[in-house]
Design an enzyme around this catalytic site. Sequence first.
Site, PDB file in Angstrom:
ATOM      1  N   ASP A  67       5.918 116.523  -0.159  1.00 22.72           N
ATOM      2  CA  ASP A  67       4.431 116.816  -0.402  1.00 22.72           C
ATOM      3  C   ASP A  67       3.778 115.371  -1.068  1.00 22.72           C
ATOM      4  OD1 ASP A  67       6.007 116.967  -2.890  1.00 22.72           O
ATOM      5  OD2 ASP A  67       5.408 118.833  -3.291  1.00 22.72           O
ATOM      6  N   HIS A 138       7.024 128.249  -7.325  1.00 21.30           N
ATOM      7  CA  HIS A 138       6.512 127.363  -6.179  1.00 21.30           C
ATOM      8  C   HIS A 138       7.639 126.547  -5.358  1.00 21.30           C
ATOM      9  CE1 HIS A 138       4.599 123.791  -8.616  1.00 21.30           C
ATOM     10  NE2 HIS A 138       6.116 123.825  -8.331  1.00 21.30           N
TER      11      HIS A 138
HETATM   12  P1  PGA Z   1      10.323 119.427 -11.861  1.00 23.51           P
HETATM   13  O1  PGA Z   1       9.250 120.196 -10.732  1.00 23.51           O
HETATM   14  O2  PGA Z   1      11.386 119.174 -11.022  1.00 23.51           O
HETATM   15  O3  PGA Z   1       9.472 118.382 -12.305  1.00 23.51           O
HETATM   16  O4  PGA Z   1      10.322 120.640 -12.963  1.00 23.51           O
HETATM   17  C1  PGA Z   1       9.792 120.922  -9.676  1.00 23.51           C
HETATM   18  C2  PGA Z   1       8.930 121.532  -8.968  1.00 23.51           C
HETATM   19  O5  PGA Z   1       7.765 121.666  -9.364  1.00 23.51           O
HETATM   20  O6  PGA Z   1       8.996 121.962  -7.861  1.00 23.51           O
END
Ligand code: PGA
Length: 240
Positions: A67, A138
């Site tokens: 993304d 998500h």
């Molecule tokens: P993070 O994000 O590794 O910063 O916790 C993970 C995500 O939102 O997929």
Amino acid sequence: MDIRIFKNEQEIGVAAGQLFCEFVKEKPECVLGLATGATPVPTYNYMAAQYAEGNVSFKDITTFNLDEYCDLPKEHKNSYYSFMFENLFSKIDVNPENVNFLDGNTTDPEAESARYAEAIASKGGIDVQLLGIGRNGHIAFNEPADAFTGESFKIALTQSTIDANSIYFDDIPMPRYAMTMGIGSIMKAKKIVLIATGSSKAEAVKGMIKGEVTPQLPASILQQHDDVVIFLDEAAAALL
Ligand code: PGA
């Protein structure tokens, strides 16, 4: 689901990093799907260290990131493009021509989605896709919704995601939109490796593994993929 529980994120970084390094040694021209966020950093550190020690080369891999923020210059320090170069690509011998990102500044998200799907397909698909998970369940930026998504698309980020990620934006407001691979694209990966660390992920992890498969918790779809490895620390596994 192959669920592996470790003491802390450092141990996961070694274990998940080993998985990726071994895969690249076996298939040097492999296609890796990569993720951003805090979670994969120990894994990327391990991969970079293995490269520095001469144990593995990434020169023939191709990568596709999950993304990218919209309305943010690619060179901004908070773009996922910048994140990947800072945390991994600048530390290994990957060919910069073989790293791929969705264009968050596209004026035609549908055409950009088609371009990305074609680029992935032209490389034979993603061999191993790395994923984190959001507090709301998500994966990539596929937020809770009424239906599972398909190929890449432009999404309005939810407040949960904005709250989690706005700590990284100290000079400008955090973008409200992103281009993300859809659930359909992610599920096409031949193997999926998901990492979750910390107590803030425990509820989402429980739903992903033990809950019903629902687009309200997008990661739950992984129950339907036949080659998923999930690395958890004890805090993220606490509700299992
Ligand atoms: P993070 O994000 O590794 O910063 O916790 C993970 C995500 O939102 O997929």
